[in-house]
Design a protein around this motif. Structure first.
Motif, PDB file in Angstrom:
ATOM      1  N   VAL A   1       6.560  11.969  10.556  1.00  0.00           N
ATOM      2  CA  VAL A   1       5.685  10.929  10.016  1.00  0.00           C
ATOM      3  C   VAL A   1       5.377   9.891  11.082  1.00  0.00           C
ATOM      4  N   GLU A   2       6.392   9.460  11.825  1.00  0.00           N
ATOM      5  CA  GLU A   2       6.153   8.476  12.885  1.00  0.00           C
ATOM      6  C   GLU A   2       5.256   9.045  13.975  1.00  0.00           C
ATOM      7  N   SER A   3       5.371  10.353  14.238  1.00  0.00           N
ATOM      8  CA  SER A   3       4.562  10.980  15.274  1.00  0.00           C
ATOM      9  C   SER A   3       3.085  11.015  14.900  1.00  0.00           C
ATOM     10  N   ILE A   4       2.794  11.307  13.635  1.00  0.00           N
ATOM     11  CA  ILE A   4       1.394  11.445  13.236  1.00  0.00           C
ATOM     12  C   ILE A   4       0.759  10.111  12.852  1.00  0.00           C
ATOM     13  N   THR A   5       1.582   9.086  12.580  1.00  0.00           N
ATOM     14  CA  THR A   5       1.043   7.796  12.156  1.00  0.00           C
ATOM     15  C   THR A   5       1.186   6.705  13.208  1.00  0.00           C
ATOM     16  N   ASP A   6       2.131   6.866  14.140  1.00  0.00           N
ATOM     17  CA  ASP A   6       2.502   5.824  15.093  1.00  0.00           C
ATOM     18  C   ASP A   6       2.909   4.547  14.358  1.00  0.00           C
ATOM     19  N   VAL A   7       3.548   4.728  13.197  1.00  0.00           N
ATOM     20  CA  VAL A   7       4.064   3.624  12.393  1.00  0.00           C
ATOM     21  C   VAL A   7       5.570   3.806  12.244  1.00  0.00           C
TER      22      VAL A   7
ATOM     23  N   SER B   1      -6.597   7.652  11.202  1.00  0.00           N
ATOM     24  CA  SER B   1      -5.997   6.759  12.200  1.00  0.00           C
ATOM     25  C   SER B   1      -6.255   5.299  11.870  1.00  0.00           C
ATOM     26  N   GLU B   2      -7.436   5.013  11.340  1.00  0.00           N
ATOM     27  CA  GLU B   2      -7.753   3.628  10.963  1.00  0.00           C
ATOM     28  C   GLU B   2      -6.860   3.158   9.820  1.00  0.00           C
ATOM     29  N   LEU B   3      -6.575   4.063   8.885  1.00  0.00           N
ATOM     30  CA  LEU B   3      -5.670   3.709   7.781  1.00  0.00           C
ATOM     31  C   LEU B   3      -4.288   3.383   8.306  1.00  0.00           C
ATOM     32  N   TRP B   4      -3.743   4.234   9.163  1.00  0.00           N
ATOM     33  CA  TRP B   4      -2.391   3.994   9.695  1.00  0.00           C
ATOM     34  C   TRP B   4      -2.355   2.726  10.548  1.00  0.00           C
TER      35      TRP B   4
ATOM     36  N   THR C   1       0.858  -1.184   0.000  1.00  0.00           N
ATOM     37  CA  THR C   1       0.000   0.000   0.000  1.00  0.00           C
ATOM     38  C   THR C   1       0.893   1.233   0.000  1.00  0.00           C
ATOM     39  N   VAL C   2       0.599   2.157  -0.892  1.00  0.00           N
ATOM     40  CA  VAL C   2       1.334   3.414  -0.960  1.00  0.00           C
ATOM     41  C   VAL C   2       0.390   4.527  -0.527  1.00  0.00           C
ATOM     42  N   VAL C   3       0.748   5.225   0.567  1.00  0.00           N
ATOM     43  CA  VAL C   3      -0.098   6.290   1.114  1.00  0.00           C
ATOM     44  C   VAL C   3       0.596   7.638   0.912  1.00  0.00           C
ATOM     45  N   SER C   4      -0.037   8.526   0.175  1.00  0.00           N
ATOM     46  CA  SER C   4       0.492   9.876  -0.022  1.00  0.00           C
ATOM     47  C   SER C   4       0.017  10.780   1.111  1.00  0.00           C
TER      48      SER C   4
END
Length: 359
Positions: free
Chosen positions: A186-192, A352-355, A139-142
């Motif tokens: 990016v890690e902060s806003i996605t928790d990924v 959040s559900e996407l991440w 999956t590629v998320v812009s």
């Protein structure tokens, strides 16, 4: 769709346009590794200097050392039986890669294409590439550059830290703290957890297009953008590197002028470029192969885990079995910001559900 690849026969929105032509994706994924694999073939044939030069081209940022342990946890993968039995198995675990297209103005070539000073670099394009366990789906998320976020405190190269910034544009993270702050934001806003980082700059993208002989696209409407200096009538166009870069940067000359329209253009342009790379006989033309490899590696900045042709080739090889119908391209759900209609914010709980689905 504002832009379509000449070979396409269907129409739809930006995401559907990318997802509806699965038959070509197997070739697209092979294109990811073909340049690096070919460079290794050249090296094995005796062109050791060429291999050394291409390897030296790649710039590296030690993201892991800079950020330490204050990060989302790594994904724990279980090696398959076949991988465990191999002396040097290809990686097969889940993976998240932050891919940035930056408007870095350092150097004469970038300055000529983007203007401004070297301190004005921003991440104009940001995509999180998630590869599932087993490398059988991706999956590629812009992430729109105009998204308002809380930018965390980031370490700086001088040994200090930046301040936390609220309601800050997403792409400002790169401006104040380079790749390290971009990854941390990016890690902060996605928790990924971002396992890897890849950046390509202005001049590198243009050189790559030129090395491949240009790229052919078809526009569905006239484009006249005074910011990117691109003027195109609706119809088919064969673009050189400078024109392709202008198309990737265009936003005010199409649709409602938003960054979301530009994301659609960028996704489709990259797809057209990868298709051209996969159909060009690079392995039978050493001179062209070297020119393309030089353009790619000369424009790359990576983390320490991908800072060699060998590692980049292994990544490309690990994707060769990705099914043709298992690649999705989406944009982070957003809505207009209440404070500024020209900015967007994450649309919750959908974002959040996407991440969460990528962890």
């Amino acid at each position: 769709m504002f832009l379509r690849v000449t070979a396409e026969n269907e129409h739809g929105d930006h995401n559907e346009g990318v997802e509806s032509h699965g038959g070509r994706r197997r070739g697209l994924l092979k294109a990811v590794g073909i340049v690096f694999a070919g460079a290794l073939v050249l090296s094995a044939a005796g062109a050791g200097w060429a291999y050394w030069h291409l390897n030296q081209n790649i710039r590296t940022v030690d993201i892991n050392s800079a950020l330490g342990d204050d990060r989302p946890p790594k994904t724990v993968s279980t090696p398959s039986a076949a991988a465990s039995a191999s002396a040097s198995p290809l990686p097969s675990g889940a993976l998240n890669i932050l891919v940035l297209g930056s408007d870095s103005r350092s150097g004469d070539a970038n300055a000529a294409l983007g203007g401004g000073s070297s301190t004005g670099a921003r991440s104009d394009t940001a995509m999180v590439v998630h590869i599932d366990e087993g490398r059988t789906a991706a999956t590629v998320v812009s992430i729109p550059r105009d998204t308002l976020v809380t930018r965390p405190s980031c370490p700086t190269s001088s040994g200090g830290t930046t301040s936390v910034a609220y309601n800050s544009m997403f792409n400002s993270a790169y401006s104040v703290g380079g790749p390290v702050c971009a990854v941390k934001t990016v890690e902060s806003i996605t928790d990924v957890r971002m396992d890897h980082f890849i950046e390509i700059d202005f001049s590198g993208f243009a050189k790559l297009v030129d090395a491949l002989g240009g790229v052919t696209v078809t526009t569905d409407e006239d484009i006249d953008d005074e910011d990117s200096h691109l003027v195109l009538k609706a119809g088919e166009h064969h673009l050189d590197g400078t024109q392709a870069l202008a198309l990737a940067r265009t936003r005010h000359g199409i649709g409602d002028g938003s960054d979301l329209g530009r994301i659609g253009l960028q996704q489709t342009l990259v797809k057209a470029l990868l298709e051209q790379m996969s159909t060009t006989s690079l392995l039978t033309d050493p001179a062209k192969l070297y020119q393309v490899a030089d353009a790619v590696t000369g424009s790359l900045t990576t983390d320490t885990g991908l800072n060699s042709l060998t590692e980049l080739m292994r990544l490309g090889q690990s994707l060769k079995s990705l099914p043709s119908d298992a690649l999705k391209t989406v944009t982070m759900p957003v809505l207009p910001a209440a404070s500024d209609p020209n900015r967007v914010v994450a649309d919750e709980p959908e974002a959040s559900e996407l991440w969460a689905s990528l962890r």
